[in-house]
Design a protein around this motif. Structure first.
Motif, short mmCIF file in Angstrom:
data_model
loop_
_atom_site.label_atom_id
_atom_site.label_comp_id
_atom_site.label_asym_id
_atom_site.label_seq_id
_atom_site.Cartn_x
_atom_site.Cartn_y
_atom_site.Cartn_z
N TYR A 178 1.01 -1.14 -0.06
CA TYR A 178 -0.12 -0.10 -0.13
C TYR A 178 0.72 1.06 -0.06
O TYR A 178 1.88 1.28 0.63
CB TYR A 178 -0.72 0.15 1.24
CG TYR A 178 -1.88 -1.14 1.19
CD1 TYR A 178 -3.09 -0.82 0.76
CD2 TYR A 178 -1.63 -2.34 1.77
CE1 TYR A 178 -4.15 -2.09 0.77
CE2 TYR A 178 -2.68 -3.36 2.00
CZ TYR A 178 -3.78 -3.21 1.21
OH TYR A 178 -4.66 -4.19 1.49
N ARG A 179 0.34 2.23 -0.75
CA ARG A 179 1.17 3.67 -0.60
C ARG A 179 0.91 3.97 0.90
O ARG A 179 -0.11 3.76 1.54
CB ARG A 179 0.34 4.69 -1.39
CG ARG A 179 0.57 4.45 -2.99
CD ARG A 179 -0.17 5.57 -3.82
NE ARG A 179 0.18 6.79 -3.55
CZ ARG A 179 1.52 7.48 -4.05
NH1 ARG A 179 2.14 6.74 -4.70
NH2 ARG A 179 1.59 8.55 -3.53
N ALA A 180 1.95 4.82 1.13
CA ALA A 180 1.99 5.33 2.57
C ALA A 180 2.81 6.63 2.99
O ALA A 180 3.58 6.78 2.12
CB ALA A 180 2.67 4.11 3.59
N GLN A 215 -0.72 14.40 -1.83
CA GLN A 215 0.15 13.46 -2.44
C GLN A 215 -0.06 11.98 -2.32
O GLN A 215 -0.01 11.25 -3.29
CB GLN A 215 1.69 13.74 -2.44
CG GLN A 215 2.03 15.13 -2.95
CD GLN A 215 2.05 15.50 -4.22
OE1 GLN A 215 2.20 14.68 -5.24
NE2 GLN A 215 1.56 16.62 -4.64
N LEU A 216 -0.14 11.48 -1.17
CA LEU A 216 -0.40 10.37 -0.59
C LEU A 216 -1.80 9.59 -1.64
O LEU A 216 -1.90 8.83 -2.30
CB LEU A 216 -0.58 10.03 0.58
CG LEU A 216 -1.18 8.64 1.26
CD1 LEU A 216 -0.20 7.64 0.76
CD2 LEU A 216 -1.29 8.66 2.85
N ASP A 217 -2.81 10.69 -1.45
CA ASP A 217 -4.18 10.46 -2.17
C ASP A 217 -4.89 9.19 -1.41
O ASP A 217 -5.71 9.52 -0.47
CB ASP A 217 -3.88 10.17 -3.71
CG ASP A 217 -5.35 10.01 -4.05
OD1 ASP A 217 -6.01 10.89 -3.75
OD2 ASP A 217 -5.65 9.45 -5.07
N THR A 218 -4.53 8.39 -1.63
CA THR A 218 -5.34 6.84 -1.09
C THR A 218 -4.15 6.24 -0.60
O THR A 218 -3.52 5.58 -1.18
CB THR A 218 -6.18 6.21 -2.05
OG1 THR A 218 -7.21 7.14 -2.52
CG2 THR A 218 -6.83 5.23 -1.35
N GLY A 219 -4.19 5.67 0.73
CA GLY A 219 -3.06 4.86 1.21
C GLY A 219 -3.16 4.99 2.87
O GLY A 219 -4.23 5.10 3.37
N ILE A 220 -2.11 4.61 3.36
CA ILE A 220 -2.08 4.70 4.75
C ILE A 220 -1.15 5.80 5.67
O ILE A 220 0.03 6.10 4.97
CB ILE A 220 -1.26 3.18 5.29
CG1 ILE A 220 -2.10 2.19 4.68
CG2 ILE A 220 -1.47 3.14 6.77
CD1 ILE A 220 -1.29 0.70 4.81
#
Length: 439
Positions: free
Chosen positions: A219-221, A341-346
Motif C-alpha cells: 500500500y502507498r504510505a 500527494q499520498l491520495d489513497t493509502g496509509i
C-alpha cells in the motif's frame, strides 16, 4: 558541579599519580525535573540532582575502570575519588594487556554550552493540562541540565553542558486506541503545543470511527517522522559501525559494497555539532563536526569508536558505533501537501516492535502503532486495524521513496535509564509508493 570544581578535583587526583600511570576522569551530572501525568492530571513529580565520576587508570597496555557518586562537598568528593583510585591500583596488576587500548595522546580542551528557555515545571504542566482539557492524556515531562566533562593526565579538559525539555505523551480514546505525540527542544512555545494537541483532537475524532480492515499486501504510505525514527533506530543496530562493516555483519553490506543503492533523495548524517551529546569521547578524541553516513543514496563512512579505530587502523570519529545525533536531509515535499500527494493509502504515525526479518536484505518487520489511518483523497477517513509490516529499507528508502518533507522534526530520546539520554534525531516525513503489510 562547576568546571572549576571538577578540574580542581582532577588536579588533586593527578598529583597522586605514580610514574607511568595515566588517568582519565569523566563526569556525568544532571539536574532534572520529572512530572508524570495520567488522565491529564499530575500523578508523580520529582527532581534529580546527581553527579557520577568515572575513572580509567592506564598503566602500560593495561587499563581498569571504576565509578563513584559525588555528593557536592569538595573534601568528601576528593576522598571518595582517592579511594576509588586506590581500588583501581589494586586491580590493575591483575588484568591482562588490552590489545585495543587506544586513547588520545594530544592535549585538548573545549567548552560548549547549549542553553534553553525552560519554563518552570508547574508552568509547563499547567499549560499542558489546560490545553488538553477533556482529553485522557498520559505522559511525562522531563527537563533540565545535563553535564558531561572529561579530564586526563595527558592534558584534556573538556566541558559540555546542555539544557533541554522533552514532553512525551499519548491521548487515549478507549483501551488501546490512542494517538501519540512529543514536543521537545530548547525554546518553549505554548502555541506549538496547542497546535499538536489540536491535531491530536482531529485524529481522535477519526479514531472514534469504525476501524478499517485491509488485506495483506502493498500500500502507498506516508511515514511521519516518529515512524521513520523507529526504522532508523533499528538500522542503527549494526548499520553504521566500523566493526560491523569490517566483519560483514552490517545490514547495509550490499549498500557498502555497491551492490545496492538507496534513493538519491536520501542523505544521512551524524551531526555531532548539532546534537546534545558532547563533542569528545571518553578516550579524549575530538569528534568531527559531522560524519556523512549516506550521501544521495550511496554509503560514505562508518562510525568508528576508539577500540574499533585501533583494531582496524582508522580515525576515531564517534564515541560509539551508533548515531547519537542523527539527521536526514530534508526533501522537497511540503508536510501540508503530504497526504494530498499520498491520495489513497496509509498514514503511519508510529511503528513499534521493530526487528530484523532478513538482516542480509536489510529487511525489517514490526507493527503499526498509535495514529495509523486509512486515507482517501488526501483525508484520513478511518483508523486502520493494527497491521504487521515486513519490508526492506532498500525499497522503503530506495526505489519506492517518492519524497521527503521539507520540514523536519527534532526528536529527543525519552530514555532515562542511566540518566537523561542525550541522543537526538532530526527527521523528515517520508512518502513511499508502497509498504508491504504481512498480516
Amino acid at each position: 558541579m562547576t568546571p572549576d570544581r571538577f578540574f580542581d578535583l582532577f588536579s588533586a587526583l593527578e598529583a597522586d599519580l605514580g610514574g607511568g600511570e595515566v588517568l582519565f576522569a569523566g563526569l556525568g551530572a544532571e539536574r532534572s525535573d520529572f512530572v508524570r501525568l495520567s488522565q491529564n492530571r499530575v500523578r508523580q513529580a520529582g527532581s534529580v540532582d546527581t553527579a557520577d565520576l568515572g575513572l580509567t587508570l592506564i598503566d602500560g597496555a593495561r587499563q581498569v575502570e571504576g565509578s563513584c557518586q559525588l555528593g557536592g562537598d569538595a573534601a568528601g568528593d576528593l576522598g571518595r575519588a582517592r579511594a576509588l583510585l586506590g581500588q583501581l591500583r589494586q586491580r590493575i596488576a591483575h588484568v591482562p594487556d588490552d590489545p585495543f587500548l587506544h586513547y588520545s595522546r594530544e592535549p585538548a580542551s573545549s567548552e560548549r554550552r547549549i542553553d534553553a528557555d525552560l519554563p518552570r515545571p508547574e508552568e509547563a504542566v499547567g499549560t499542558l493540562t489546560d490545553l488538553a482539557d477533556g482529553l485522557d492524556l498520559v505522559g511525562i515531562w522531563a527537563a533540565g541540565d545535563v553535564v558531561e566533562a572529561l579530564a586526563s593526565s595527558v592534558g584534556h579538559r573538556h566541558w559540555h553542558a546542555s539544557r533541554s525539555f522533552n514532553l512525551d505523551w499519548s491521548c487515549y480514546l478507549d483501551r488501546d486506541k490512542a494517538v501519540k505525540a512529543s514536543y521537545c527542544g530548547f525554546d518553549w512555545q505554548p502555541e506549538q503545543l496547542r497546535h499538536k494537541l489540536d491535531h491530536q483532537r482531529a485524529d481522535l475524532a477519526v479514531l472514534g470511527r469504525p476501524a478499517r480492515r485491509i488485506e495483506p499486501g502493498r500500500y502507498r504510505a506516508y511515514l511521519a517522522p516518529a515512524a521513520l525514527q523507529e526504522l532508523m533506530d533499528l538500522l542503527a543496530w549494526g548499520g553504521f559501525g566500523l566493526r560491523d562493516h569490517r566483519t560483514q555483519q552490517t545490514p547495509l553490506l550490499k549498500l557498502a559494497t555497491g551492490e545496492a543503492q538507496l534513493s538519491p533523495m536520501l542523505t544521512v548524517i551524524e551531526e555531532h555539532k548539532r546534537g546534545l551529546a558532547p563533542g569528545f569521547t571518553a578516550e579524549g578524541f575530538t569528534k568531527p563536526e559531522q560524519v556523512s553516513l549516506i550521501e544521495e543514496g550511496w554509503y560514505q563512512d562508518c562510525l568508528a569508536d576508539a577500540r574499533s579505530a585501533k583494531e582496524y587502523d582508522a580515525a576515531v570519529n564517534a564515541a560509539a558505533e551508533y548515531p547519537e545525533s542523527l539527521a536526514i536531509a530534508p526533501g522537497d515535499l511540503a508536510t501540508a501537501e503530504a497526504l494530498r500527494q499520498l491520495d489513497t493509502g496509509i498514514l503511519i504515525g508510529n511503528l513499534w516492535y521493530g526487528n530484523w526479518s532478513d538482516r542480509n536484505a536489510c529487511r525489517m518487520t514490526g507493527m503499526t502503532r498509535f495514529g495509523t489511518f486509512w486515507v482517501e483523497h488526501g483525508e484520513p477517513v478511518a483508523p486502520l486495524a493494527v497491521m504487521r509490516f515486513d519490508d526492506s529499507l532498500y525499497h522503503l528508502l530506495g526505489d519506492r521513496l517518492e519524497g521527503l518533507t521539507q520540514e523536519r522534526e527534532l526528536l529527543l530520546s525519552a530514555e532515562t535509564y542511566d540518566g537523561r539520554s542525550t541522543d537526538s534525531a532530526l527527521l523528515p516525513g517520508a512518502l513511499v509508493s508502497g509498504i508491504d503489510l504481512a498480516l
